[in-house]
Motif scaffolding. Structure first.
Motif, PDB file in Angstrom:
ATOM      1  N   TYR A 198      -7.004   2.992  -6.147  1.00  0.00           N
ATOM      2  CA  TYR A 198      -6.420   4.301  -6.458  1.00  0.00           C
ATOM      3  C   TYR A 198      -7.355   5.400  -5.978  1.00  0.00           C
ATOM      4  O   TYR A 198      -8.574   5.319  -6.176  1.00  0.00           O
ATOM      5  CB  TYR A 198      -6.183   4.453  -7.964  1.00  0.00           C
ATOM      6  CG  TYR A 198      -5.581   5.785  -8.334  1.00  0.00           C
ATOM      7  CD1 TYR A 198      -4.265   6.079  -8.038  1.00  0.00           C
ATOM      8  CD2 TYR A 198      -6.349   6.775  -8.941  1.00  0.00           C
ATOM      9  CE1 TYR A 198      -3.706   7.311  -8.344  1.00  0.00           C
ATOM     10  CE2 TYR A 198      -5.803   8.006  -9.258  1.00  0.00           C
ATOM     11  CZ  TYR A 198      -4.480   8.269  -8.956  1.00  0.00           C
ATOM     12  OH  TYR A 198      -3.947   9.494  -9.259  1.00  0.00           O
ATOM     13  N   GLN A 199      -6.790   6.413  -5.330  1.00  0.00           N
ATOM     14  CA  GLN A 199      -7.530   7.614  -4.946  1.00  0.00           C
ATOM     15  C   GLN A 199      -6.872   8.790  -5.645  1.00  0.00           C
ATOM     16  O   GLN A 199      -5.714   9.101  -5.398  1.00  0.00           O
ATOM     17  CB  GLN A 199      -7.489   7.839  -3.436  1.00  0.00           C
ATOM     18  CG  GLN A 199      -8.385   6.912  -2.665  1.00  0.00           C
ATOM     19  CD  GLN A 199      -8.296   7.148  -1.171  1.00  0.00           C
ATOM     20  OE1 GLN A 199      -7.239   7.427  -0.623  1.00  0.00           O
ATOM     21  NE2 GLN A 199      -9.428   7.011  -0.502  1.00  0.00           N
ATOM     22  N   MET A 229       0.843  -1.166   0.000  1.00  0.00           N
ATOM     23  CA  MET A 229       0.000   0.000   0.000  1.00  0.00           C
ATOM     24  C   MET A 229       0.893   1.236   0.000  1.00  0.00           C
ATOM     25  O   MET A 229       1.738   1.396   0.870  1.00  0.00           O
ATOM     26  CB  MET A 229      -0.901  -0.019   1.226  1.00  0.00           C
ATOM     27  CG  MET A 229      -1.760   1.197   1.396  1.00  0.00           C
ATOM     28  SD  MET A 229      -3.082   1.405   0.217  1.00  0.00           S
ATOM     29  CE  MET A 229      -3.876  -0.164   0.259  1.00  0.00           C
ATOM     30  N   ASN A 230       0.738   2.083  -0.996  1.00  0.00           N
ATOM     31  CA  ASN A 230       1.485   3.330  -1.085  1.00  0.00           C
ATOM     32  C   ASN A 230       0.538   4.492  -0.888  1.00  0.00           C
ATOM     33  O   ASN A 230      -0.645   4.411  -1.234  1.00  0.00           O
ATOM     34  CB  ASN A 230       2.162   3.441  -2.455  1.00  0.00           C
ATOM     35  CG  ASN A 230       3.214   2.370  -2.648  1.00  0.00           C
ATOM     36  OD1 ASN A 230       4.140   2.281  -1.867  1.00  0.00           O
ATOM     37  ND2 ASN A 230       3.052   1.542  -3.659  1.00  0.00           N
ATOM     38  N   SER A 231       1.068   5.586  -0.354  1.00  0.00           N
ATOM     39  CA  SER A 231       0.240   6.772  -0.153  1.00  0.00           C
ATOM     40  C   SER A 231       1.005   8.016  -0.592  1.00  0.00           C
ATOM     41  O   SER A 231       2.218   7.983  -0.773  1.00  0.00           O
ATOM     42  CB  SER A 231      -0.180   6.905   1.314  1.00  0.00           C
ATOM     43  OG  SER A 231       0.952   7.113   2.135  1.00  0.00           O
ATOM     44  N   SER A 243     -10.588  -0.840  -7.333  1.00  0.00           N
ATOM     45  CA  SER A 243     -11.364   0.132  -6.567  1.00  0.00           C
ATOM     46  C   SER A 243     -10.801   1.523  -6.857  1.00  0.00           C
ATOM     47  O   SER A 243      -9.595   1.737  -6.744  1.00  0.00           O
ATOM     48  CB  SER A 243     -11.258  -0.182  -5.071  1.00  0.00           C
ATOM     49  OG  SER A 243     -11.922   0.789  -4.300  1.00  0.00           O
ATOM     50  N   VAL A 244     -11.688   2.456  -7.224  1.00  0.00           N
ATOM     51  CA  VAL A 244     -11.255   3.803  -7.607  1.00  0.00           C
ATOM     52  C   VAL A 244     -12.101   4.852  -6.900  1.00  0.00           C
ATOM     53  O   VAL A 244     -13.327   4.750  -6.870  1.00  0.00           O
ATOM     54  CB  VAL A 244     -11.369   4.009  -9.136  1.00  0.00           C
ATOM     55  CG1 VAL A 244     -10.925   5.407  -9.519  1.00  0.00           C
ATOM     56  CG2 VAL A 244     -10.567   2.977  -9.876  1.00  0.00           C
ATOM     57  N   ASP A 245     -11.437   5.848  -6.322  1.00  0.00           N
ATOM     58  CA  ASP A 245     -12.090   7.036  -5.771  1.00  0.00           C
ATOM     59  C   ASP A 245     -11.557   8.222  -6.547  1.00  0.00           C
ATOM     60  O   ASP A 245     -10.363   8.477  -6.515  1.00  0.00           O
ATOM     61  CB  ASP A 245     -11.737   7.248  -4.294  1.00  0.00           C
ATOM     62  CG  ASP A 245     -12.140   6.103  -3.396  1.00  0.00           C
ATOM     63  OD1 ASP A 245     -13.096   5.402  -3.735  1.00  0.00           O
ATOM     64  OD2 ASP A 245     -11.482   5.917  -2.354  1.00  0.00           O
ATOM     65  N   GLY A 246     -12.404   8.956  -7.221  1.00  0.00           N
ATOM     66  CA  GLY A 246     -11.969  10.144  -7.924  1.00  0.00           C
ATOM     67  C   GLY A 246     -12.470  10.187  -9.350  1.00  0.00           C
ATOM     68  O   GLY A 246     -13.005   9.201  -9.869  1.00  0.00           O
ATOM     69  N   PRO A 247     -12.298  11.334 -10.000  1.00  0.00           N
ATOM     70  CA  PRO A 247     -12.781  11.499 -11.366  1.00  0.00           C
ATOM     71  C   PRO A 247     -11.955  10.708 -12.374  1.00  0.00           C
ATOM     72  O   PRO A 247     -10.743  10.556 -12.219  1.00  0.00           O
ATOM     73  CB  PRO A 247     -12.656  13.007 -11.605  1.00  0.00           C
ATOM     74  CG  PRO A 247     -11.600  13.460 -10.651  1.00  0.00           C
ATOM     75  CD  PRO A 247     -11.684  12.552  -9.471  1.00  0.00           C
ATOM     76  N   SER A 250      -1.516  -0.405  -5.179  1.00  0.00           N
ATOM     77  CA  SER A 250      -2.500   0.564  -4.695  1.00  0.00           C
ATOM     78  C   SER A 250      -1.807   1.870  -4.330  1.00  0.00           C
ATOM     79  O   SER A 250      -0.701   1.871  -3.800  1.00  0.00           O
ATOM     80  CB  SER A 250      -3.242  -0.001  -3.493  1.00  0.00           C
ATOM     81  OG  SER A 250      -4.004  -1.128  -3.885  1.00  0.00           O
ATOM     82  N   LEU A 251      -2.476   2.985  -4.609  1.00  0.00           N
ATOM     83  CA  LEU A 251      -1.970   4.321  -4.296  1.00  0.00           C
ATOM     84  C   LEU A 251      -3.114   5.136  -3.729  1.00  0.00           C
ATOM     85  O   LEU A 251      -4.128   5.345  -4.401  1.00  0.00           O
ATOM     86  CB  LEU A 251      -1.405   4.986  -5.553  1.00  0.00           C
ATOM     87  CG  LEU A 251      -0.802   6.374  -5.377  1.00  0.00           C
ATOM     88  CD1 LEU A 251       0.357   6.351  -4.372  1.00  0.00           C
ATOM     89  CD2 LEU A 251      -0.323   6.913  -6.723  1.00  0.00           C
TER      90      LEU A 251
END
Length: 134
Positions: free
Chosen positions: A68-69, A1-3, A85-89, A21-22
């Motif tokens: 991804y966010q 998991m990367n942030s 799984s995606v959060d964002g435009p 994942s980011l």
């Protein structure tokens, strides 16, 4: 998991393949969907390429079981693997969805990163050199 922390826009002349994942906000070992605040944490990735490390006709491809966010903008298609799984435009010439894709709702975005497509460019004027002789 990367942030990541903060806001920014990354332009790629080629393609993007997300193989991990980011997240802008992490909770344990997953992206924190409820706690993510895109006005504070937004990474926009813009890809212009097609094919190569991704499927022909794709600018962006996200592998299976990743998250991804942030924002994704593909000049060509944006494709998601199974259980992504995606959060964002997301913007692309096509959006290609596989099995069990999760697109989470996200808060209204009122501040976007500088340089994001459709956002005015920001330029800075450097000060003249100082403190030297010769």
């Amino acid at each position: 998991m990367n942030s990541y922390n903060g806001q920014g826009t990354l332009y790629l002349s080629g393609t993007l393949r997300l193989t991990g994942s980011l997240c802008g906000k992490v909770s344990g070992t997953t992206c924190d969907t409820a706690g993510w605040k895109p006005d504070d944490e937004m990474l926009m990735i813009v890809a212009n390429g097609s094919g190569g490390q991704v499927n022909p006709g794709d600018s962006i491809f996200m592998d299976n079981n990743n998250s991804y966010q942030g924002g994704l903008y593909g000049v060509n298609a944006v494709e998601f693997g199974n259980n992504a799984s995606v959060d964002g435009p997301i913007v692309g010439s096509q959006i290609l969805l596989s099995n069990n894709l999760v697109t989470n709702s996200f808060p209204t975005i009122s501040e976007v990163p500088s340089g994001m497509p459709s956002n005015n460019d920001v330029y800075a004027q450097p000060n003249p050199p100082q403190g030297f002789t010769g």
